[in-house]
Design a protein around this motif. Structure first.
Motif, PDB file in Angstrom:
ATOM      1  N   ALA A 157       1.003  -1.056  -0.063  1.00  0.00           N
ATOM      2  CA  ALA A 157      -0.087  -0.057  -0.074  1.00  0.00           C
ATOM      3  C   ALA A 157       0.808   0.627   0.228  1.00  0.00           C
ATOM      4  CB  ALA A 157      -0.851   0.031   1.232  1.00  0.00           C
ATOM      5  N   ASP A 158       1.807   1.269   0.731  1.00  0.00           N
ATOM      6  CA  ASP A 158       2.980   2.826   0.676  1.00  0.00           C
ATOM      7  C   ASP A 158       3.941   2.843  -0.089  1.00  0.00           C
ATOM      8  OD1 ASP A 158       1.119   3.233   2.357  1.00  0.00           O
ATOM      9  OD2 ASP A 158       1.964   2.528   4.513  1.00  0.00           O
ATOM     10  N   LEU A 159       3.755   1.216  -0.526  1.00  0.00           N
ATOM     11  CA  LEU A 159       5.506   1.618  -1.790  1.00  0.00           C
ATOM     12  C   LEU A 159       4.809   2.539  -2.684  1.00  0.00           C
ATOM     13  CD1 LEU A 159       6.269  -2.417  -1.701  1.00  0.00           C
ATOM     14  CD2 LEU A 159       6.932  -0.389   0.363  1.00  0.00           C
ATOM     15  N   GLY A 160       6.416   2.902  -3.553  1.00  0.00           N
ATOM     16  CA  GLY A 160       6.365   3.419  -4.786  1.00  0.00           C
ATOM     17  C   GLY A 160       5.744   2.411  -5.978  1.00  0.00           C
ATOM     18  N   SER A 161       5.591   3.573  -6.794  1.00  0.00           N
ATOM     19  CA  SER A 161       5.844   3.538  -8.253  1.00  0.00           C
ATOM     20  C   SER A 161       6.236   4.063  -8.933  1.00  0.00           C
ATOM     21  CB  SER A 161       4.327   3.216  -8.279  1.00  0.00           C
ATOM     22  OG  SER A 161       4.115   2.922  -9.866  1.00  0.00           O
ATOM     23  N   ASP A 162       6.879   3.883 -10.773  1.00  0.00           N
ATOM     24  CA  ASP A 162       7.548   4.721 -11.419  1.00  0.00           C
ATOM     25  C   ASP A 162       7.751   3.003 -12.322  1.00  0.00           C
ATOM     26  OD1 ASP A 162      10.010   2.413 -10.645  1.00  0.00           O
ATOM     27  OD2 ASP A 162      10.810   3.762  -9.663  1.00  0.00           O
ATOM     28  N   ILE A 163       8.523   4.236 -13.504  1.00  0.00           N
ATOM     29  CA  ILE A 163       7.918   3.349 -14.959  1.00  0.00           C
ATOM     30  C   ILE A 163       9.119   1.448 -14.798  1.00  0.00           C
ATOM     31  CG2 ILE A 163       7.962   5.146 -16.208  1.00  0.00           C
ATOM     32  CD1 ILE A 163      11.376   4.432 -16.669  1.00  0.00           C
ATOM     33  N   HIS A 164       9.967   1.027 -13.494  1.00  0.00           N
ATOM     34  CA  HIS A 164      10.556   0.423 -13.655  1.00  0.00           C
ATOM     35  C   HIS A 164      10.032  -1.332 -12.707  1.00  0.00           C
ATOM     36  CE1 HIS A 164      13.494   2.504 -14.898  1.00  0.00           C
ATOM     37  NE2 HIS A 164      14.313   3.178 -14.168  1.00  0.00           N
ATOM     38  N   ALA A 165       8.970  -0.078 -11.800  1.00  0.00           N
ATOM     39  CA  ALA A 165       8.148  -1.831 -10.729  1.00  0.00           C
ATOM     40  C   ALA A 165       6.890  -0.834 -10.555  1.00  0.00           C
ATOM     41  CB  ALA A 165       9.006  -2.123 -10.369  1.00  0.00           C
ATOM     42  N   SER A 166       5.481  -1.165  -9.932  1.00  0.00           N
ATOM     43  CA  SER A 166       5.009  -1.795  -9.717  1.00  0.00           C
ATOM     44  C   SER A 166       5.079  -1.245  -7.755  1.00  0.00           C
ATOM     45  CB  SER A 166       3.351  -2.435  -9.988  1.00  0.00           C
ATOM     46  OG  SER A 166       4.121  -3.655  -9.865  1.00  0.00           O
ATOM     47  N   PRO A 167       4.300  -1.234  -6.979  1.00  0.00           N
ATOM     48  CA  PRO A 167       4.314  -1.550  -5.942  1.00  0.00           C
ATOM     49  C   PRO A 167       4.220  -2.573  -5.763  1.00  0.00           C
ATOM     50  CG  PRO A 167       2.639   0.233  -5.926  1.00  0.00           C
ATOM     51  CD  PRO A 167       3.215  -0.022  -7.989  1.00  0.00           C
ATOM     52  N   VAL A 168       3.713  -3.562  -6.056  1.00  0.00           N
ATOM     53  CA  VAL A 168       2.682  -5.209  -5.844  1.00  0.00           C
ATOM     54  C   VAL A 168       4.780  -5.720  -5.984  1.00  0.00           C
ATOM     55  CG1 VAL A 168       1.646  -7.511  -6.604  1.00  0.00           C
ATOM     56  CG2 VAL A 168       1.077  -5.339  -6.138  1.00  0.00           C
ATOM     57  N   TYR A 169       5.600  -5.069  -7.125  1.00  0.00           N
ATOM     58  CA  TYR A 169       6.227  -5.737  -7.764  1.00  0.00           C
ATOM     59  C   TYR A 169       7.479  -5.266  -6.578  1.00  0.00           C
ATOM     60  CZ  TYR A 169      10.468  -7.810 -10.161  1.00  0.00           C
ATOM     61  OH  TYR A 169      11.293  -8.029 -10.911  1.00  0.00           O
ATOM     62  N   ARG A 170       7.564  -4.765  -5.665  1.00  0.00           N
ATOM     63  CA  ARG A 170       8.427  -4.152  -5.209  1.00  0.00           C
ATOM     64  C   ARG A 170       7.937  -5.236  -3.882  1.00  0.00           C
ATOM     65  NH1 ARG A 170       8.464   1.103  -8.073  1.00  0.00           N
ATOM     66  NH2 ARG A 170      11.314   1.331  -8.596  1.00  0.00           N
ATOM     67  N   ALA A 171       6.573  -5.419  -3.566  1.00  0.00           N
ATOM     68  CA  ALA A 171       6.725  -5.846  -1.822  1.00  0.00           C
ATOM     69  C   ALA A 171       7.203  -7.098  -2.731  1.00  0.00           C
ATOM     70  CB  ALA A 171       5.245  -5.865  -1.965  1.00  0.00           C
ATOM     71  N   GLN A 172       7.236  -8.182  -3.290  1.00  0.00           N
ATOM     72  CA  GLN A 172       7.477  -9.207  -3.606  1.00  0.00           C
ATOM     73  C   GLN A 172       8.820  -9.434  -3.886  1.00  0.00           C
ATOM     74  OE1 GLN A 172       6.198 -11.660  -3.845  1.00  0.00           O
ATOM     75  NE2 GLN A 172       7.472 -13.797  -4.999  1.00  0.00           N
ATOM     76  N   LEU A 173       9.959  -8.152  -4.101  1.00  0.00           N
ATOM     77  CA  LEU A 173      11.406  -8.362  -4.290  1.00  0.00           C
ATOM     78  C   LEU A 173      11.411  -8.049  -2.614  1.00  0.00           C
ATOM     79  CD1 LEU A 173      12.198  -5.619  -6.795  1.00  0.00           C
ATOM     80  CD2 LEU A 173      13.131  -8.151  -6.751  1.00  0.00           C
ATOM     81  N   ILE A 174      11.029  -7.123  -2.027  1.00  0.00           N
ATOM     82  CA  ILE A 174      11.010  -6.904  -0.341  1.00  0.00           C
ATOM     83  C   ILE A 174      10.917  -8.491   0.291  1.00  0.00           C
ATOM     84  CG2 ILE A 174      10.357  -6.803   1.327  1.00  0.00           C
ATOM     85  CD1 ILE A 174      10.000  -3.102   0.207  1.00  0.00           C
ATOM     86  N   SER A 175       9.606  -9.544  -0.013  1.00  0.00           N
ATOM     87  CA  SER A 175      10.042 -10.515   0.660  1.00  0.00           C
ATOM     88  C   SER A 175      11.371 -11.606  -0.321  1.00  0.00           C
ATOM     89  CB  SER A 175       8.790 -11.110   0.080  1.00  0.00           C
ATOM     90  OG  SER A 175       8.763 -12.432   0.335  1.00  0.00           O
ATOM     91  N   VAL A 176      11.417 -11.466  -1.078  1.00  0.00           N
ATOM     92  CA  VAL A 176      12.375 -12.680  -2.342  1.00  0.00           C
ATOM     93  C   VAL A 176      13.568 -12.271  -1.470  1.00  0.00           C
ATOM     94  CG1 VAL A 176      13.604 -13.328  -3.952  1.00  0.00           C
ATOM     95  CG2 VAL A 176      10.986 -12.929  -4.036  1.00  0.00           C
ATOM     96  N   LEU A 177      14.044 -11.071  -1.069  1.00  0.00           N
ATOM     97  CA  LEU A 177      15.275 -10.063  -0.398  1.00  0.00           C
ATOM     98  C   LEU A 177      15.509 -10.411   0.348  1.00  0.00           C
ATOM     99  CD1 LEU A 177      15.971  -6.784  -2.781  1.00  0.00           C
ATOM    100  CD2 LEU A 177      16.997  -9.304  -3.422  1.00  0.00           C
TER     101      LEU A 177
END
Length: 263
Positions: free
Chosen positions: A233-253
Motif C-alpha cells: 500500500a505505501d510502496l512506490g511506483s515508477d516506470i521500473h516497478a509497481s508497488p506489488v512488484y516491489r513488495a515481492q522483491l522485499i520478500s524475496v530479498l
C-alpha cells in the motif's frame, strides 16, 4: 551552472561556520554536481568538505565501527577492519554505482542526501547506527525523515557514523540496471536488541519492515520471512516497478539475506 563561490576549509569548525552562514556543503558531489550541471540547484556558495582530515577514517571502538563522514565508498569496501567486523557493510559499499562513484562518493554525503534508493541508509537503519554531527548524536531511527530529508539542521554537518557490530548481517540488492541504484534493497541484521530489517528503493525514504522483523524474531528462517505478506500500500511506483512488484522483491530479498546469514 549558476555562478557560485567555492570554499575549501581545512577544519570542521570553519566548514560548519560557513554552512551556518548559508554555504551549501559538498562531500563527494555525486548527487549535487549533476544537479548543478542541470541548473536544478543554485547554492550561491559551496563549502567543500574534502580537505578536512578529521572527517575521514575508519576505526574500531569496542563493539562499534566508527567511520568518518568523508570516507569514500571504496575505502569502506576495501577496509580489512570493516570486512572483519561487518562484512555486509563492506559488500554494500563495494556494489554502489560504478568505480568512479565509489572512488568519489562518501558515507556522510549519502546519508545526508537520503536518496530514496541509496544503499547506505538501509545499513544505518538496520544496524541501529548513530549519526554523529558537529552538534549532537542522532539515532538512525530518528535521522531519516522523508524523501531527501533528514533531521540535520542548517549548518549541521555529519562528522562520523558509529555502527554497532552485529552478530550477523546481510545486504541484498536488486539493481536498477541503468543507474545501479536499488530498485529494492534489503538489509537484515541480527543485533543485540533483535532482528532489524531495513528497506531502501521501495518508498519515498528508507524504512524498517516491522512485519518481517516480528516474524524473524520469532523464527529466524527463510520460510518465516516467506510467510509474511508484505503490504504494497505505501510502496512506490515508477516506470521500473509497481508497488506489488516491489513488495515481492522485499520478500524475496529478505529470504535471500536470511539464507545467506544461516549459510
Amino acid at each position: 551552472m549558476y555562478a557560485f563561490t567555492y570554499e575549501a576549509p581545512t577544519s570542521t569548525a570553519a566548514a560548519a561556520a560557513q554552512a551556518a552562514a548559508g554555504a551549501r556543503p559538498i562531500a563527494g558531489g555525486q548527487s549535487l554536481l549533476p544537479s548543478l550541471r542541470l541548473r536544478l540547484a543554485d547554492p550561491g556558495q559551496l563549502v567543500d568538505l574534502g580537505r578536512i582530515p578529521e572527517l575521514a577514517g575508519i576505526r574500531k571502538e569496542g563493539e562499534h565501527m566508527v567511520i568518518g563522514a568523508m570516507t569514500r565508498h571504496q575505502q569502506v569496501a576495501d577496509s580489512a577492519e570493516v570486512r572483519a567486523a561487518i562484512p555486509a557493510l563492506a559488500d554494500l559499499a563495494d556494489h554502489i554505482g560504478d568505480r568512479q562513484v565509489r572512488a568519489r562518493g562518501t558515507l556522510g554525503g549519502s546519508l545526508a542526501n537520503n536518496d530514496p534508493a541509496a544503499c547506505y541508509p538501509s545499513a544505518a537503519l538496520a544496524l541501529g547506527a548513530t549519526i554523529v554531527t558537529n552538534q549532537r548524536e542522532i539515532a538512525a531511527d530518528d535521522f531519516f525523515v522523508g524523501m531527501y530529508t533528514t533531521a540535520l539542521q542548517e549548518g549541521e554537518l555529519i562528522t562520523a557514523v558509529r555502527f554497532p557490530i552485529p552478530r550477523k548481517a546481510s545486504y541484498q540488492k536488486f539493481r536498477q540496471g541503468a543507474s545501479r541504484f536499488a530498485l529494492v534493497g534489503v538489509f537484515v541484521a541480527q543485533t543485540a536488541s533483535g532482528v532489524r530489517v531495513a528497506v531502501t528503493g521501495a518508498a519515498s525514504s528508507v524504512f524498517r519492515q516491522s512485519a518481517l522483523e516480528a516474524a524473524l524474531n520469532q523464527s529466524f528462517t527463510a520460510a518465516s520471512a516467506a510467510a509474511v505478506k508484505v503490504d504494497a500500500a505505501d510502496l512506490g511506483s515508477d516506470i521500473h516497478a509497481s508497488p506489488v512488484y516491489r513488495a515481492q522483491l522485499i520478500s524475496v530479498l529478505t529470504q535471500r539475506a536470511v539464507a545467506q546469514m544461516l549459510g
